[in-house]
Scaffold this active site. Structure first.
Site, PDB file in Angstrom:
ATOM      1  N   HIS A  69       0.681  -1.309  -0.026  1.00  0.00           N
ATOM      2  CA  HIS A  69      -0.065  -0.046   0.194  1.00  0.00           C
ATOM      3  C   HIS A  69       0.795   1.333   0.047  1.00  0.00           C
ATOM      4  O   HIS A  69       0.290   2.193  -0.475  1.00  0.00           O
ATOM      5  CB  HIS A  69      -1.176   0.007   1.264  1.00  0.00           C
ATOM      6  CG  HIS A  69      -2.376  -0.686   0.994  1.00  0.00           C
ATOM      7  ND1 HIS A  69      -3.525  -0.352   1.324  1.00  0.00           N
ATOM      8  CD2 HIS A  69      -2.240  -2.089   0.285  1.00  0.00           C
ATOM      9  CE1 HIS A  69      -4.284  -1.456   1.079  1.00  0.00           C
ATOM     10  NE2 HIS A  69      -3.789  -2.154   0.531  1.00  0.00           N
ATOM     11  N   ASN A  97      -6.984   2.295   3.620  1.00  0.00           N
ATOM     12  CA  ASN A  97      -5.756   2.051   4.557  1.00  0.00           C
ATOM     13  C   ASN A  97      -6.344   2.012   5.767  1.00  0.00           C
ATOM     14  O   ASN A  97      -5.589   1.701   6.876  1.00  0.00           O
ATOM     15  CB  ASN A  97      -4.716   3.118   4.520  1.00  0.00           C
ATOM     16  CG  ASN A  97      -4.065   3.228   3.184  1.00  0.00           C
ATOM     17  OD1 ASN A  97      -3.886   2.246   2.638  1.00  0.00           O
ATOM     18  ND2 ASN A  97      -3.423   4.169   2.650  1.00  0.00           N
TER      19      ASN A  97
END
Length: 335
Positions: A69, A97
């Site tokens: 990520h 996230n």
């Protein structure tokens, strides 16, 4: 001579990544970058992740996801670790996230704290994340691949732009190929990266569409093994009220990094719609079948693509810094 020979190859790799944030060429990363300035770097990271993984077995999967990520948004620059403040909403608070592992953040922070006591101001958070990810993958049975070092930490972290720079669990193979292609990855590399789902878990909201709302006439995806679907329906029955409900991505060997993920796809045991799509599409099915029968081939491909991922958007010069704390920019700390 060796460094001079490596430079053109690295430049070619970086040209392949359209999201690189600076026009300046990236630094020449090398495995022994801290050999003189912080000789205990690898030992400290290894001991930190070993302790954390033994105490919290989900750390490996969480850190691997954290690394991906981070790299895919603005490059491998630890911008994901920055905390939001009253004037800026940072990457870590973007919706995709919010489910990232607290253990993953913590293991990077612990390693950084120890390193700052040993060799202050030397080791970047971005390098700690890359090294810790490799060590954790290896610790749970995966391949031990080279990690080149010398990244700087990014100077920007914004929630805007995170969503469109990460793949989603309901994407078609066409959409996945387009997404990964835009980042410079081949179809084989995409399938190899998907093998990271051999460890860890996914929250129910990511796959309940396959259980309860597949289509108007068939509520449950017929590709999913009936017993798996039955068990998941029980696990996720209350997922709208309890958003923490989750299931292992690999229901057979959830804590071991192996090729069981690909074997599961062939048996109807894939959890996510995007995973199941890989075994149905003629462009990706042969690669799934190869990795399912040959773990060594998967490990080799995964190692190469992780090395490539680690070069994505590397910061250099004025585009980065070595943070004193991973969760804040240096100028924010001194302000």
């Amino acid at each position: 001579m060796a460094m001079a020979a490596a430079l053109p190859a690295l430049l070619v790799l970086c040209i392949a990544f359209p999201l690189t944030q600076s026009a300046a060429p990236p630094p020449v990363l090398r495995e022994d970058y801290y050999a003189k300035t912080c000789p205990d770097f690898q030992k400290i990271v290894r001991e930190t992740v070993n302790t954390k993984q033994m105490a919290n077995p989900v750390t490996a999967a969480g850190t691997l996801r954290l690394f991906f990520h981070d790299c895919m948004v603005t490059g491998c620059d630890a911008s994901l670790l920055i905390n939001s403040n009253h004037v800026n909403k940072a990457e870590r608070d973007a919706e995709p996230n919010l489910s990232l592992s607290g253990d993953a953040y913590e293991v990077i922070t612990k390693a950084k704290t120890t390193l700052e006591l040993t060799c202050p101001g030397v080791v970047s958070c971005a390098d700690i994340m890359a090294e810790a990810t490799r060590d954790l993958v290896s610790m749970v049975g995966g391949p031990f691949y080279p990690v080149k070092l010398g990244r700087l930490d990014g100077l920007v972290s914004k929630a805007d732009g995170v969503y469109e720079n990460l793949p989603r669990t309901n994407q078609t193979v066409d959409q996945l190929i387009e997404y990964f292609g835009s980042k410079g990855f081949t179809v084989e590399e995409m399938v190899a990266l998907s093998g990271a789902h051999t460890i860890g878990f996914s929250h129910c909201k990511e796959f309940t569409g396959r259980l309860f709302n597949y289509n108007k006439t068939t509520p449950t995806d017929p590709d999913m093994h009936p017993k798996l679907a039955e068990g998941l329906k029980k696990t996720c029955a209350n997922f709208e009220k309890d958003t923490s409900m989750s299931a292992f991505n690999d229901v057979i060997t959830p804590g071991k990094f192996d090729n069981m993920y690909y074997q599961n796809l062939k048996r109807g045991l894939g959890l996510l719609a995007s995973d199941n799509a890989l075994v149905k599409d003629p462009r990706t099915r042969p690669i799934v079948e190869l990795f399912a029968r040959d773990q060594e081939a998967f490990f080799k491909a995964f190692s190469k693509v992780m090395e490539k991922t680690g070069l994505f958007g590397v910061k250099t010069g004025m585009d980065g810094e070595v943070r004193r704390r991973c969760d804040a920019l240096n100028n924010a700390i001194s302000a």
